[in-house]
Design a protein around this motif. Structure first.
Motif, PDB file in Angstrom:
ATOM      1  N   LEU A   1      -8.448  -1.525  -6.649  1.00 47.74           N
ATOM      2  CA  LEU A   1      -7.434  -1.189  -7.708  1.00 47.74           C
ATOM      3  C   LEU A   1      -7.303   0.450  -8.138  1.00 47.74           C
ATOM      4  CD1 LEU A   1      -6.364  -4.776  -8.930  1.00 47.74           C
ATOM      5  CD2 LEU A   1      -5.309  -3.179  -7.414  1.00 47.74           C
ATOM      6  N   ALA A   2      -8.347   1.323  -9.069  1.00 53.25           N
ATOM      7  CA  ALA A   2      -8.640   2.383  -9.707  1.00 53.25           C
ATOM      8  C   ALA A   2      -8.142   3.124  -8.328  1.00 53.25           C
ATOM      9  CB  ALA A   2      -9.663   2.895  -9.585  1.00 53.25           C
ATOM     10  N   ALA A   3      -7.805   3.071  -7.497  1.00 54.97           N
ATOM     11  CA  ALA A   3      -8.330   4.216  -5.982  1.00 54.97           C
ATOM     12  C   ALA A   3      -7.352   4.011  -5.479  1.00 54.97           C
ATOM     13  CB  ALA A   3      -9.958   3.518  -4.804  1.00 54.97           C
ATOM     14  N   GLY A   4      -6.120   2.767  -5.517  1.00 57.54           N
ATOM     15  CA  GLY A   4      -5.278   3.260  -5.044  1.00 57.54           C
ATOM     16  C   GLY A   4      -4.782   1.438  -3.935  1.00 57.54           C
TER      17      GLY A   4
ATOM     18  N   VAL B   1      -8.415  10.361  -1.575  1.00 59.89           N
ATOM     19  CA  VAL B   1      -7.283   9.659  -1.104  1.00 59.89           C
ATOM     20  C   VAL B   1      -7.541   8.195  -1.401  1.00 59.89           C
ATOM     21  CG1 VAL B   1      -5.568  10.934  -1.162  1.00 59.89           C
ATOM     22  CG2 VAL B   1      -6.618   9.917   1.028  1.00 59.89           C
ATOM     23  N   ALA B   2      -6.834   6.948  -1.165  1.00 58.47           N
ATOM     24  CA  ALA B   2      -6.872   5.358  -0.700  1.00 58.47           C
ATOM     25  C   ALA B   2      -6.973   5.517   0.277  1.00 58.47           C
ATOM     26  CB  ALA B   2      -5.663   4.354  -1.200  1.00 58.47           C
ATOM     27  N   ILE B   3      -7.582   4.093   0.591  1.00 58.54           N
ATOM     28  CA  ILE B   3      -8.127   4.314   2.357  1.00 58.54           C
ATOM     29  C   ILE B   3      -7.490   3.191   2.975  1.00 58.54           C
ATOM     30  CG2 ILE B   3     -10.011   2.442   2.112  1.00 58.54           C
ATOM     31  CD1 ILE B   3     -11.091   4.121   3.987  1.00 58.54           C
ATOM     32  N   GLY B   4      -6.464   2.122   2.205  1.00 54.52           N
ATOM     33  CA  GLY B   4      -6.146   1.142   1.999  1.00 54.52           C
ATOM     34  C   GLY B   4      -6.300  -0.485   1.263  1.00 54.52           C
ATOM     35  N   PRO B   5      -5.816  -1.373   2.633  1.00 56.06           N
ATOM     36  CA  PRO B   5      -6.009  -2.548   1.811  1.00 56.06           C
ATOM     37  C   PRO B   5      -7.819  -3.267   1.919  1.00 56.06           C
ATOM     38  CG  PRO B   5      -3.888  -2.733   3.398  1.00 56.06           C
ATOM     39  CD  PRO B   5      -4.429  -1.717   3.594  1.00 56.06           C
ATOM     40  N   VAL B   6      -7.571  -3.502   0.772  1.00 56.52           N
ATOM     41  CA  VAL B   6      -9.963  -4.092   1.066  1.00 56.52           C
ATOM     42  C   VAL B   6      -9.712  -5.349   0.557  1.00 56.52           C
ATOM     43  CG1 VAL B   6     -11.378  -4.005  -0.458  1.00 56.52           C
ATOM     44  CG2 VAL B   6      -9.799  -1.594   0.017  1.00 56.52           C
ATOM     45  N   VAL B   7     -10.108  -5.730   1.393  1.00 58.15           N
ATOM     46  CA  VAL B   7     -11.070  -7.830   1.069  1.00 58.15           C
ATOM     47  C   VAL B   7     -12.419  -7.676   0.806  1.00 58.15           C
ATOM     48  CG1 VAL B   7     -11.696  -9.194   2.932  1.00 58.15           C
ATOM     49  CG2 VAL B   7      -9.376  -8.145   3.654  1.00 58.15           C
TER      50      VAL B   7
ATOM     51  N   PHE C   1       1.113  -1.220   0.067  1.00 58.47           N
ATOM     52  CA  PHE C   1      -0.201   0.012   0.305  1.00 58.47           C
ATOM     53  C   PHE C   1       1.178   0.133   0.114  1.00 58.47           C
ATOM     54  CE2 PHE C   1      -2.285   2.628   3.235  1.00 58.47           C
ATOM     55  CZ  PHE C   1      -3.825   3.253   1.772  1.00 58.47           C
ATOM     56  N   GLN C   2       1.922   1.256   0.776  1.00 58.33           N
ATOM     57  CA  GLN C   2       2.950   2.380   0.716  1.00 58.33           C
ATOM     58  C   GLN C   2       3.135   2.772  -0.689  1.00 58.33           C
ATOM     59  OE1 GLN C   2       2.592   3.509   3.525  1.00 58.33           O
ATOM     60  NE2 GLN C   2       1.029   1.851   4.334  1.00 58.33           N
ATOM     61  N   VAL C   3       3.775   1.895  -1.493  1.00 60.46           N
ATOM     62  CA  VAL C   3       3.752   2.248  -2.522  1.00 60.46           C
ATOM     63  C   VAL C   3       2.752   2.505  -3.799  1.00 60.46           C
ATOM     64  CG1 VAL C   3       4.987   1.207  -4.629  1.00 60.46           C
ATOM     65  CG2 VAL C   3       6.112   1.074  -2.422  1.00 60.46           C
ATOM     66  N   TYR C   4       1.652   1.229  -3.374  1.00 62.60           N
ATOM     67  CA  TYR C   4       0.627   1.827  -4.146  1.00 62.60           C
ATOM     68  C   TYR C   4      -0.041   2.801  -4.405  1.00 62.60           C
ATOM     69  CZ  TYR C   4      -3.409  -0.422  -7.893  1.00 62.60           C
ATOM     70  OH  TYR C   4      -3.530  -0.430  -9.268  1.00 62.60           O
ATOM     71  N   ARG C   5      -0.370   3.050  -3.074  1.00 63.81           N
ATOM     72  CA  ARG C   5      -0.731   4.598  -3.483  1.00 63.81           C
ATOM     73  C   ARG C   5      -0.159   5.913  -3.795  1.00 63.81           C
ATOM     74  NH1 ARG C   5      -0.952   6.112   3.504  1.00 63.81           N
ATOM     75  NH2 ARG C   5       1.569   6.727   3.461  1.00 63.81           N
TER      76      ARG C   5
END
Lengths: 494, 494
Positions: B139-142, B111-117, B22-26
């Protein structure tokens, strides 16, 4: 003045009336809603000195602050009214039919969610209370509002409620568009939140209070959203370059922010984190000197003063916490005495009490061995309304990891500024990850606050004449809409 | 093929890796995310016939349907990729400083909220599963995605997961951007939802399943949003003028919708309401005749077939429920037999079981004495994904109260159409009041689905160089932004 708690049957009657009014109010035009909001602002102004006097008596806040707060409340009403009419919040979308692919015409917009219950804040008798941001934004959305008066300023609330009722009447809207109930017991709050006709809740106050509403709302047969703003310690991160360059300036800035309004703001900077060393020592010294010169202020009510005294005492008596400075003037009854303390990063990581809110003019300086520990501290913190970085351009460029960590925990990221002072504008984000609020995805300040009280509704293959104005081919409202993925004010060619 | 349930420690490891990714992808650009999504679509296509064959075996769905569904899934990925790059969902807002009023520069974006299950659906092995709408929009959201494979099509899920992993690798992104775990026990689901690094949950399935996730998420120390789509009976209201004019046409349309995909859609029309009389009689007769001619279909898996048989039996055996028609062809093992029944409004109001979902090719016609009772029935219903009105223009003009009542309970309001068939476009609202979903304010279909995985972040007094591209003065992304309350693609004049 004593106000009786509303009974369960009175609350039921209020909600039934709100529901009836909702059927009319949700169909009002944007202009009708904006007219109501402007009328409320005018009635608020017309309360003149009487309202200010009553509020002074109930809250101990000074006259100038209350006059400013009323003006801000009027600005909220009129600026959200303008946003209501501009119609961006409707998020109108139109995808025209594609007969070759059997795709129907589809149009979507935001519609009002239903009656909204608002619990006002003790520290903002106007701007976050009866005619405050929650009420203004809900009315813009097309939702009736039921306000539960804050018991600490019930008479102030009563006067404001009467002003709102007058505006409702003058604009020819159903009485049930706004209701006002009193209640000092939790039963009143619970009955309001769990009533089947209640569709959403706005709250500003303590973590305990907000979390209780949130839990009640989620335990309903039909859960409803709760927007509770529950306080924050608003960490301020001091970066080495900035402290080196401007320790004195930072100390003055922060002393002002810590003691503003006797520290009774949800954006009060309750935690300051820096890198230990000579520069930070000089900052701490200057902050202490500035705090010593401040004077204690009378707090909102005896309960808040008592809580401040106790929490401050508890914080100061923790292991490894050193008092840096206390205002030299002794506090009188119900006054909060400005105080700054300091502790090591080690103590901070070990003792969760060191990052609990001490609501009042108090702040704790954490001395970290290095910037990496500042980052760790940021990652360690709970959700916050704001996070501030005091940094030179070079600091920022060097310490991106701190920017990342700070952004992760807050709703508003401030550079070289203090968290107190919340601009009322569309770009404002007053909200943050739990426990700062129950829903980090929404703001309670700025016109985006309207979005809390709506939900999208799509119309498939609908005839133009029966569509809401916002979605009609001719675009009678002249609003911006997404038509087939393009943003435009044009009409739909049929 | 048997897949082992993930252990608690494996789940922890997966989430830790997601958090790191997430730290990279966002921080990836919109183009990087869109490239990933397009790469996933390409890899999905490259799975060729193998994927279809495995899915046929696991789900009993016919080849043509599965090919269509894969194409739809690819369209979701590529169209959300386009929406991701267009950047409207960022909701960029800029309010420039007003020094005369001491107002700071304030800028806000999502901004992206974080890992999504993501918990996939049994009835859409592609479009609402591993690479489905939840995954694509997150994935679009980051946000990194962790998919729990649906046990009923675990091998299908495994193949799709490998395709996604390949796309992640080809686009040079961290492996942790996407993870795939198996689990048939509730423990796996609970561990995923309650893990501290999980920031949001997407789910499509039953009310019981969705509500359990919702409750777990709210009981966390830090509650997180759950977007659970939990089914719906999608009421269809027949207005008198329309039934008079087109009973046969309506019957054919509805028989097709009831039996489409053996009724295994969350948008299946499980309830039809009309005004008793000769016209409705003729509609019911024609609907019955059409249903008799349909043939039973094999259901997704034995569990669903068994549940259908039992729930259908239970519905038909209720007092005052009359069977209208059953498909003439006898069902084979695991097949669902198309069935239509009828009941009076009185029975409907008395017996809540008559508005429970019977997942499969079943529908119940409620005969109301008049349109006022149709309105009452609409008000009586729980939240729904859709509501349909079969109405002439005159019907609509005469019966506004029914339009109001229907709109109150649904997310998509359809005129003279059936609820099955969900257009994938920005105007789509696939979501509705509880219990249709846990959050009526969001959609799981259409690019607005991206909004579920973001939260606003405001930057105060930030320097241009350190702002995200979306908020920089020069508008390097060329996106639409609100600058000082005006929508524009212009740059900010500094």
């Amino acid at each position: 003045m004593i106000f009786q708690d509303a009974t369960i049957s009175e609350i039921d009657q209020v909600l039934q009336e709100s529901w009836k009014a909702f059927q009319v109010y949700r169909k009002t035009t944007l202009k009708q809603r904006a007219d109501l909001m402007r009328a409320i602002a005018a009635e608020l102004e017309a309360t003149g000195n009487q309202l200010i006097q009553v509020a002074m008596q109930e809250t101990n806040l000074p006259e100038a602050r209350l006059k400013n707060e009323r003006a801000r409340t009027m600005f909220q009403l009129t600026s959200y009214a303008a946003a209501c009419e501009a119609g961006h919040w409707l998020e109108a979308r139109i995808d025209t039919a594609v007969p070759a692919e059997s795709q129907p015409d589809l149009r979507k917009m935001q519609v009002a969610i239903g009656p909204v219950v608002v619990f006002g804040a003790s520290n903002f008798p106007f701007a976050y209370s009866t005619a405050g941001g929650d009420t203004a934004s809900a009315l813009a959305a097309g939702c009736p509002v039921i306000v539960k008066a804050h018991p600490a300023h019930a008479e102030t609330s009563e006067i404001v409620a009467k002003a709102i009722a007058k505006a409702v009447q003058k604009t020819g809207l159903p009485k049930g568009v706004f209701a006002h109930v009193h209640g000092s017991s939790t039963e009143v709050g619970k009955a309001l939140v769990t009533h089947p006709q209640t569709r959403a809740v706005g709250f500003t106050g303590s973590l305990g209070g907000g979390k209780a509403l949130f839990d009640w709302a989620n335990q309903r047969k039909e859960p409803i959203p709760v927007f509770a703003e529950m306080g924050s310690i608003n960490p301020v991160f001091l970066l080495p370059g900035k402290v080196r360059a401007a320790a004195g300036e930072l100390a003055a800035q922060l002393a002002g922010s810590i003691t503003l309004g006797t520290g009774q703001f949800c954006t009060n900077p309750g935690l300051i984190l820096g890198v230990a060393g000579a520069d930070l020592d000089s900052f701490v010294r200057e902050l202490g000197a500035a705090i010593e010169k401040t004077t204690p202020g009378t707090m909102l009510h005896p309960g808040i003063a008592k809580a401040y005294t106790e929490k401050r005492q508890s914080a100061l008596s923790q292991d490894h916490v050193e008092t840096v400075a206390i205002a030299a003037t002794a506090p009188r009854e119900n006054q909060g005495v400005p105080t700054v303390a300091t502790a090591s990063a080690e103590a901070f990581f070990k003792n969760p009490l060191l990052h609990q809110e001490v609501f009042g003019p108090y702040s704790l300086v954490i001395q970290c061995p290095d910037v990496a520990t500042l980052v760790k501290a940021a990652q360690h913190l709970e959700g916050q309304l704001t996070a501030s970085l005091m940094a030179t351009d070079e600091d920022l460029a060097q310490h991106g990891a701190l920017v990342d960590a700070a952004q992760e925990i807050c709703g508003r990221l401030i550079l070289n500024g203090v968290p107190t002072g919340v601009r009322v504008s569309l770009s404002q984000q007053h909200g943050g990850p739990f426990p700062a609020t129950t829903d980090s995805r929404f703001t309670s300040v700025g016109a985006d606050a309207i979005k809390r009280w709506v939900r999208p509704l799509a119309y498939q293959s609908w005839i133009d004449a029966a569509l809401p104005d916002a979605l009609k081919n001719s675009n009678p409202l002249g609003i911006w809409r997404m038509i087939n993925n393009e943003l435009t004010q044009a009409e739909v060619k049929s």
